[in-house]
Design a protein around this motif. Sequence first.
Motif: not given
Length: 142
Positions: A44-64
């Motif tokens: 009956l057991g379940k296994v789980s895992a999560d992963a987190k990611m972020e996106v930020r805007y870089m104004q100086d280079s106009d990229t993410y």
Amino acid sequence: KTDAVLVGVGAPTGTFLPDVAGLLGTKAVMSEYSAVANALGAVLGKVSADAKMEVRYMQDSDTYVVSGNGERILCETLAEAKKLANTIAKEKATREAILRGAEESDLEFELNEKENIIETEFGSLYMGYKVVITASGKLRLN
């Protein structure tokens, strides 16, 4: 001596639990199903895992910049950055769930994403995007 009662779960408990209870001055309680309790939990057991990611805007280079879990990758567009963040998070959650014993063919995914935009007197200010992907599945029994 203790007032606690030892409850036996799992196949080998019947061989040693009564002796342990005697040494502790208490009693051992076991069901006729104790020997299969762990097997039932595994099925009956379940296994789980999560992963987190972020996106930020870089104004100086106009990229993410996509970051998290040891990654730092620059992208030209927000759409590209969000897609990459989701892909990496899913790959990492999948890998970790399998390492923890999940059955790969049974994996299910949950997506939790949040985009942070604040309104200022000068207009909207993009603060970033966060994604958490959880991979979960049945415990592999082989």
